[in-house]
Design an enzyme around this catalytic site. Structure first.
Site, PDB file in Angstrom:
ATOM      1  N   SER A   1       0.999  -1.345   0.136  1.00  0.00           N
ATOM      2  CA  SER A   1      -0.012  -0.088  -0.066  1.00  0.00           C
ATOM      3  C   SER A   1       0.711   1.229  -0.149  1.00  0.00           C
ATOM      4  O   SER A   1       1.832   1.232   0.315  1.00  0.00           O
ATOM      5  CB  SER A   1      -0.816   0.098   1.183  1.00  0.00           C
ATOM      6  OG  SER A   1      -1.443   1.284   1.441  1.00  0.00           O
TER       7      SER A   1
ATOM      8  N   TYR B   1      -1.877  -0.881  10.374  1.00  0.00           N
ATOM      9  CA  TYR B   1      -1.848  -1.077   8.931  1.00  0.00           C
ATOM     10  C   TYR B   1      -0.642  -0.465   8.193  1.00  0.00           C
ATOM     11  O   TYR B   1       0.183  -1.133   7.603  1.00  0.00           O
ATOM     12  CB  TYR B   1      -3.097  -0.325   8.275  1.00  0.00           C
ATOM     13  CG  TYR B   1      -3.327  -0.817   6.826  1.00  0.00           C
ATOM     14  CD1 TYR B   1      -3.770  -1.889   6.338  1.00  0.00           C
ATOM     15  CD2 TYR B   1      -2.794   0.319   5.861  1.00  0.00           C
ATOM     16  CE1 TYR B   1      -3.929  -2.049   5.051  1.00  0.00           C
ATOM     17  CE2 TYR B   1      -3.076   0.052   4.423  1.00  0.00           C
ATOM     18  CZ  TYR B   1      -3.416  -1.336   4.081  1.00  0.00           C
ATOM     19  OH  TYR B   1      -3.695  -1.454   2.581  1.00  0.00           O
TER      20      TYR B   1
END
Ligand code: NAI
Length: 335
Positions: free
Chosen positions: A151, A164
């Site tokens: 990501s 995350y």
């Protein structure tokens, strides 16, 4: 890796979103695809979609339902792939992931264990289980490759999604390590770092395991609705998979797909400047931070700013803390 035909791909999270897009694209390139997921219903519908998109036979798709954080189950899955297709995967793509948004100071152990378990531990598991098998079977004989769906969050600590971004940063570094290690065996490694994908990740809280349910974040049907609206503006999973395929074919270690070229590149540049900033004075650093904030897409937690962050009718802003946490700033809690 340039030749995919007849080879085996193992795609985690392959029943939905980015992973499903990858399964379609690599099946169309002639690979046998193993798709793994924790949701049997999603796997059931994914098989038909992959067959329809790629024109492959149903027997060329192997769905496996298990929790990727369970090492025993993951090892058994690897054994069953060798049994069915005659060898380990030539292409391992670890894509499964979950996210949960909320102020970092409200986070609980469960928030970290769930998100880091799926986004980081599963990646470690896959590498430990598969890479020795791949080296033994294919080193300097057949092309093989490991890939990761990471990501843009890997490049920035986000106060609204700390577990995350920590997991993705660590997972990126694993890929850089394997890229270096595998060269000598004739293998490669690639990480793709999307900004936003049109996927189902906004619903991840629905299948958060019971034993990790003590969250410090405010989560409701309404916050999931807001997240779905944000992800609906993301890149199409098949388009994203084509970008990954190109990167693998050309031996790229990293792929940075930008659905909105005006948003992420300036942000990425400014984050990279962190290293240079180490040498700056406090005043210069403050000025840089102000500049960076100007370029940043409005943050989810307590943010506003319109566009994709607008809270749709009947939804609730995601990224807030649980109401009862009395030490958290009131702006970071639902009113
Ligand atoms: P998705 O929710 O559509 O697909 C993820 C799949 O992983 C789901 O089908 C889910 O059931 C599966 N999964 C979750 N936990 C699992 C577990 N413990 N064991 C086995 N399977 C499990 O979401 P999406 O967006 O396609 O996610 C794919 C990857 O893309 C993730 O790693 C995510 O972090 C990454 N990503 C997503 C972005 C987005 O905007 N949606 C942006 C950047 C990266």
């Amino acid at each position: 890796m340039k030749n995919f035909k007849g080879k085996i791909a193992f795609i985690t999270g392959g029943a939905s979103g980015a992973g499903l897009g990858q399964a379609k694209v690599f099946a169309k390139a002639g690979m046998k695809v193993v798709i793994t997921d924790i949701r049997q219903d999603a796997l059931d519908s994914a098989v038909g979609e992959i067959v329809k998109y790629s024109g492959c036979g149903a027997d060329d798709v192997m769905p496996l339902c298990f929790d990727l954080t369970d090492r025993k189950a993951y090892t058994e899955a690897a054994d069953s792939v060798e049994k069915k297709f005659g060898g380990p995967p030539h292409l391992l793509i670890q894509t499964a992931g979950v996210n949960s948004f909320g102020p970092v100071e409200a986070s609980t152990f469960d928030d970290f264990d769930w998100v880091m378990g799926v986004c980081l531990d599963h990646v470690v598991n896959g590498h430990i289980i598969f890479i020795p098998r791949m080296i033994k079977a294919y080193a300097n004989k057949e092309e093989f490759h490991v890939a990761l769906t990471s990501s843009m969050g890997a490049f920035m600590g986000g106060s609204g999604c700390a577990p995350y971004t920590a997991a993705k940063a660590a997972a990126n570094n694993l890929i850089y390590s394997y890229a270096e290690a595998l060269v000598g065996y004739g293998g490669g490694a690639t990480v793709i770092c999307p900004g936003n994908i049109n996927s189902n990740i906004g619903d991840a809280e629905k299948y958060r395991p019971k034993h990790l349910s003590n969250t410090g974040y405010h989560v409701s049907e309404g916050t999931m609705k807001h997240l779905r609206a944000v992800h609906a503006t993301g890149i199409d999973p098949v388009e994203l998979a084509e970008i990954l395929k190109e990167a693998i074919e050309n031996g790229r270690i990293i792929a940075l797909p930008f659905p909105d070229p005006s948003g992420w590149p300036p942000m990425l540049r400014s984050m990279n400047a962190n290293i240079e900033e180490y040498l700056l004075t406090a005043d210069e650093r403050k000025k840089n931070m102000e500049e960076r904030m100007k370029n940043m897409p409005p943050p989810p937690a307590g943010g506003g700013g319109g566009g994709m962050w607008d809270v749709p009718e009947g939804a609730e802003r995601f990224g807030m803390a649980r109401k009862d946490l009395d030490f958290v700033d009131t702006n970071k809690k639902p009113q």
